[in-house]
Structures are given as C-alpha cells and as structure tokens.
Design a protein around this motif. Sequence first.
Motif, PDB file in Angstrom:
ATOM      1  N   ASP A 286     -10.030 -42.944 -23.610  1.00 27.16           N
ATOM      2  CA  ASP A 286      -9.816 -42.823 -25.053  1.00 27.16           C
ATOM      3  C   ASP A 286     -11.035 -42.260 -25.766  1.00 27.16           C
ATOM      4  OD1 ASP A 286      -7.222 -43.789 -25.002  1.00 27.16           O
ATOM      5  OD2 ASP A 286      -7.839 -45.875 -25.271  1.00 27.16           O
ATOM      6  N   ARG A 287     -12.174 -42.213 -25.097  1.00 21.41           N
ATOM      7  CA  ARG A 287     -13.392 -41.671 -25.712  1.00 21.41           C
ATOM      8  C   ARG A 287     -13.474 -40.147 -25.597  1.00 21.41           C
ATOM      9  NH1 ARG A 287     -17.869 -45.135 -22.643  1.00 21.41           N
ATOM     10  NH2 ARG A 287     -16.349 -44.831 -20.974  1.00 21.41           N
ATOM     11  N   ILE A 288     -12.558 -39.538 -24.863  1.00 23.37           N
ATOM     12  CA  ILE A 288     -12.595 -38.085 -24.663  1.00 23.37           C
ATOM     13  C   ILE A 288     -11.966 -37.386 -25.865  1.00 23.37           C
ATOM     14  CG2 ILE A 288     -11.856 -36.178 -23.193  1.00 23.37           C
ATOM     15  CD1 ILE A 288     -11.680 -38.162 -20.887  1.00 23.37           C
ATOM     16  N   PRO A 289     -12.636 -36.390 -26.463  1.00 21.95           N
ATOM     17  CA  PRO A 289     -12.033 -35.648 -27.573  1.00 21.95           C
ATOM     18  C   PRO A 289     -10.749 -34.946 -27.145  1.00 21.95           C
ATOM     19  CG  PRO A 289     -14.395 -35.234 -27.451  1.00 21.95           C
ATOM     20  CD  PRO A 289     -14.023 -35.970 -26.202  1.00 21.95           C
TER      21      PRO A 289
ATOM     22  N   MET B 133     -11.865 -30.011 -17.854  1.00 26.33           N
ATOM     23  CA  MET B 133     -12.905 -30.872 -18.420  1.00 26.33           C
ATOM     24  C   MET B 133     -13.239 -30.444 -19.848  1.00 26.33           C
ATOM     25  SD  MET B 133     -16.586 -31.954 -16.800  1.00 26.33           S
ATOM     26  CE  MET B 133     -17.360 -30.348 -16.928  1.00 26.33           C
ATOM     27  N   VAL B 134     -13.250 -31.413 -20.764  1.00 24.05           N
ATOM     28  CA  VAL B 134     -13.612 -31.159 -22.153  1.00 24.05           C
ATOM     29  C   VAL B 134     -15.126 -31.024 -22.260  1.00 24.05           C
ATOM     30  CG1 VAL B 134     -13.576 -32.057 -24.512  1.00 24.05           C
ATOM     31  CG2 VAL B 134     -11.595 -32.376 -23.018  1.00 24.05           C
ATOM     32  N   VAL B 135     -15.575 -29.957 -22.920  1.00 24.19           N
ATOM     33  CA  VAL B 135     -16.997 -29.710 -23.123  1.00 24.19           C
ATOM     34  C   VAL B 135     -17.221 -29.403 -24.599  1.00 24.19           C
ATOM     35  CG1 VAL B 135     -17.255 -28.823 -20.778  1.00 24.19           C
ATOM     36  CG2 VAL B 135     -16.798 -27.219 -22.640  1.00 24.19           C
TER      37      VAL B 135
ATOM     38  N   GLY C 240     -14.088 -27.313 -26.285  1.00 24.25           N
ATOM     39  CA  GLY C 240     -12.975 -26.702 -25.571  1.00 24.25           C
ATOM     40  C   GLY C 240     -12.762 -27.384 -24.235  1.00 24.25           C
ATOM     41  N   THR C 241     -11.751 -26.924 -23.511  1.00 31.20           N
ATOM     42  CA  THR C 241     -11.437 -27.466 -22.195  1.00 31.20           C
ATOM     43  C   THR C 241     -11.520 -26.350 -21.171  1.00 31.20           C
ATOM     44  OG1 THR C 241      -9.939 -29.117 -23.170  1.00 31.20           O
ATOM     45  CG2 THR C 241      -9.728 -28.689 -20.803  1.00 31.20           C
ATOM     46  N   LEU C 242     -12.516 -26.418 -20.298  1.00 34.42           N
ATOM     47  CA  LEU C 242     -12.651 -25.389 -19.268  1.00 34.42           C
ATOM     48  C   LEU C 242     -11.670 -25.663 -18.125  1.00 34.42           C
ATOM     49  CD1 LEU C 242     -14.360 -26.829 -16.754  1.00 34.42           C
ATOM     50  CD2 LEU C 242     -16.288 -26.363 -18.248  1.00 34.42           C
TER      51      LEU C 242
ATOM     52  N   VAL D 100     -22.676 -30.945 -23.880  1.00 37.25           N
ATOM     53  CA  VAL D 100     -22.176 -32.183 -23.287  1.00 37.25           C
ATOM     54  C   VAL D 100     -20.786 -31.954 -22.714  1.00 37.25           C
ATOM     55  CG1 VAL D 100     -23.515 -33.676 -24.824  1.00 37.25           C
ATOM     56  CG2 VAL D 100     -21.203 -32.957 -25.492  1.00 37.25           C
ATOM     57  N   CYS D 101     -20.382 -32.861 -21.826  1.00 35.32           N
ATOM     58  CA  CYS D 101     -19.028 -32.832 -21.285  1.00 35.32           C
ATOM     59  C   CYS D 101     -18.587 -34.261 -21.030  1.00 35.32           C
ATOM     60  CB  CYS D 101     -18.960 -31.992 -20.013  1.00 35.32           C
ATOM     61  SG  CYS D 101     -20.061 -32.537 -18.688  1.00 35.32           S
ATOM     62  N   TRP D 102     -17.304 -34.443 -20.764  1.00 39.81           N
ATOM     63  CA  TRP D 102     -16.762 -35.787 -20.590  1.00 39.81           C
ATOM     64  C   TRP D 102     -16.125 -35.915 -19.207  1.00 39.81           C
ATOM     65  CZ3 TRP D 102     -17.305 -33.547 -25.238  1.00 39.81           C
ATOM     66  CH2 TRP D 102     -17.777 -34.362 -26.301  1.00 39.81           C
ATOM     67  N   LEU D 103     -16.514 -36.968 -18.497  1.00 44.07           N
ATOM     68  CA  LEU D 103     -15.852 -37.294 -17.245  1.00 44.07           C
ATOM     69  C   LEU D 103     -14.487 -37.907 -17.538  1.00 44.07           C
ATOM     70  CD1 LEU D 103     -18.855 -38.933 -15.327  1.00 44.07           C
ATOM     71  CD2 LEU D 103     -18.131 -36.528 -15.329  1.00 44.07           C
ATOM     72  N   ARG D 104     -13.649 -37.982 -16.510  1.00 42.38           N
ATOM     73  CA  ARG D 104     -12.318 -38.556 -16.718  1.00 42.38           C
ATOM     74  C   ARG D 104     -12.381 -40.041 -17.070  1.00 42.38           C
ATOM     75  NH1 ARG D 104      -8.148 -35.296 -15.513  1.00 42.38           N
ATOM     76  NH2 ARG D 104      -8.737 -33.287 -14.643  1.00 42.38           N
ATOM     77  N   SER D 105     -13.491 -40.670 -16.766  1.00 41.67           N
ATOM     78  CA  SER D 105     -13.679 -42.071 -17.135  1.00 41.67           C
ATOM     79  C   SER D 105     -13.930 -42.243 -18.626  1.00 41.67           C
ATOM     80  CB  SER D 105     -14.856 -42.656 -16.357  1.00 41.67           C
ATOM     81  OG  SER D 105     -16.073 -41.986 -16.726  1.00 41.67           O
ATOM     82  N   GLY D 106     -14.185 -41.130 -19.321  1.00 40.80           N
ATOM     83  CA  GLY D 106     -14.529 -41.184 -20.733  1.00 40.80           C
ATOM     84  C   GLY D 106     -16.017 -41.137 -20.984  1.00 40.80           C
ATOM     85  N   GLU D 107     -16.808 -41.142 -19.903  1.00 39.55           N
ATOM     86  CA  GLU D 107     -18.264 -41.109 -20.058  1.00 39.55           C
ATOM     87  C   GLU D 107     -18.715 -39.708 -20.469  1.00 39.55           C
ATOM     88  OE1 GLU D 107     -22.349 -41.681 -17.380  1.00 39.55           O
ATOM     89  OE2 GLU D 107     -20.365 -41.995 -16.486  1.00 39.55           O
ATOM     90  N   GLN D 108     -19.561 -39.638 -21.472  1.00 35.40           N
ATOM     91  CA  GLN D 108     -20.150 -38.365 -21.903  1.00 35.40           C
ATOM     92  C   GLN D 108     -21.458 -38.145 -21.162  1.00 35.40           C
ATOM     93  OE1 GLN D 108     -20.473 -37.392 -26.212  1.00 35.40           O
ATOM     94  NE2 GLN D 108     -22.631 -36.985 -25.775  1.00 35.40           N
TER      95      GLN D 108
END
Length: 305
Positions: free
Chosen positions: A28-31, A163-165, A174-176, A228-236
């Motif tokens: 839920d922390r991922i944009p 992956m959202v960056v 965006g999402t690469l 920055v980018c976000w892992l699937r765990s929501g970690e930035q």
Amino acid sequence: MTITVPAGAQAPAAGRRKKPAVALTGPDRIPRPSQGWYRNPVTGDKLRRVTTILDQGEPNPALMFWSANHTARLAIDSLPRLLANSRTSEEREESYDWLRKGHVRMKDERADVGGAVHRVIESTILGTPMPMDIVNDPELAAYLRHFQAFVRDWEIVFEASEMVVANPDEGYAGTLDFLFYSRLIARLLGVPSETLFKGDTKTGGELDKKGVYPKAALQMAAYRRAQVCWLRSGEQIPMPAVHSTGIVLHLRPEGYRVIPLECGDAVFDAFLQVKKVADWTSGLSKTVIGSALQLPTLDTTKAAA
C-alpha cells in the motif's frame, strides 16, 4: 486502502503535499497512477506521470497522418456499409460517428494487446500463474514464445519487473518494464557483464520497419535518472545505477528484435525540456487568453474619469 479528506477540507493542488490519514504498510506504500499523476501514499506528494509528460510535451505529427490514413482506408473498405446507412440523417450521423472513431478503436485494440503482453512478461519474470484469458489466446501465445526466445537467446537475468520509480526533485514518476543483466548484450556494448540495463517492451508496428520511436529514449532516460524506486514489499530504496543505453524489446507475433537506445544525460536534458512544454500545455496555457474587451460606453468613461 483509502486516504480520507476531513469534511470541509479541500483536496491539495497539483504537486502539493497532503499527509495521509493513516499509517500504511506493505505494498500500500507504493505510488499508483491515476489521471496523469502518481501520488505517494506515504508523503502525499503528487508526481507527474512520465507518459503523460511525453504525450503533452512532445508533438507527434505522424499520429495525425496515421489517423487520416486509417480513416481513409476504413472508409474505402466499408463503402457498402456506409452507402446502406446513408438513407436518413440519423443513419448518416451514426456512420459519421463510427468512421471518425475508427482510429480510436484501433489504438484501444493495440493498447489491449500491449497490456496483455506486459502481463505475460511480468508473470513469466515473477513465475506467477498467467490469467487463463491470456493462456488460451493464440495471438498472445506467439508473443510469449518470442519473449521466451529473447530470454534464452540473450541469457537474460531479470532484476526487477513493473517497478515504480520516481524523481521527486523533478516531480515525476513512472513504471519501468524491467531491469536485467545480459552477458551477451554487455559484451556487444563493451561493458562489464554485471552491468544493469533498463528494458522496455514495444508491441506495435512492424519488425525492422516501425514500432520503436525516439520518444522511448526520453521515457527510459527519465527512468534512468529516477532517484528512488519501490520494491514489491512497499519498501522505498535508492534507484540502482543503470547503463546509459536502454534496450527495447520489439516484440511481434512474427518475431522479436533487440534495439539499443541512447538514454544518457543529453537525452535526459531533452526530457526536461519536454516536461517544460508539458507544464505549459497542462497549466499556464490555460490561463493566458482573457475575455474579449468591450468598447467603453459613455457611462464607463465618465466613471473612469
């Protein structure tokens, strides 16, 4: 998870920070993208979507000619239908509406194929089950076969997928498509085998003719310069360093091609210029035209005096 706005409060202006109402955990922390923006659910920051920036900031005259050509071809191929539906004004209006929207239908069909192919690739990379509508589609099976050949032929090792960056300083996200390693591609480019590359999949056009355009380099340059980018765990986490050459996988039912694109600092500078044009198109340009002036009357002239 829903972020609430207190009663009577106004939604934040574009780009303005709004604190979330609750603490978020996990994915839920991922944009997520919405209406041309990504909103960071943790900070409330709004970041312009890279594809929206490119659509608004880079003119594409070829699209106008493509639309005209498609409409003309559709009209010629549909003459019996158009003639049969020309007896009343209602029928003519219906035919006109169907004809003028032909290029939109074509774009939507291509977008559907492109979206399904991206789902195929993501499922393949992550090892997750594919939706049955994709598994049972013979056209998509051809894309999958050629994608698997690409992975096998070029010894692809994936690092990330979809992956959202983001670059908060420049205000975009965006999402690469994917990040990967390839010993063979690295050798051809004269770089170490452990070099990390950006990958982007294109499914339109025709092999060796069209389907990969310079705009893709702007998009990949923006992703390369993400902070920055976000892992699937929501970690930035910080965006990893990737090579200045991006790789486009041009994937078609008849085969595939591996196309290198220059995405270095000069291309990123060009992206920032495009972003300025997009800012003008979506913002300032809407405020510069005032209402027509009216000749002053005798009463208003006296009042001014």
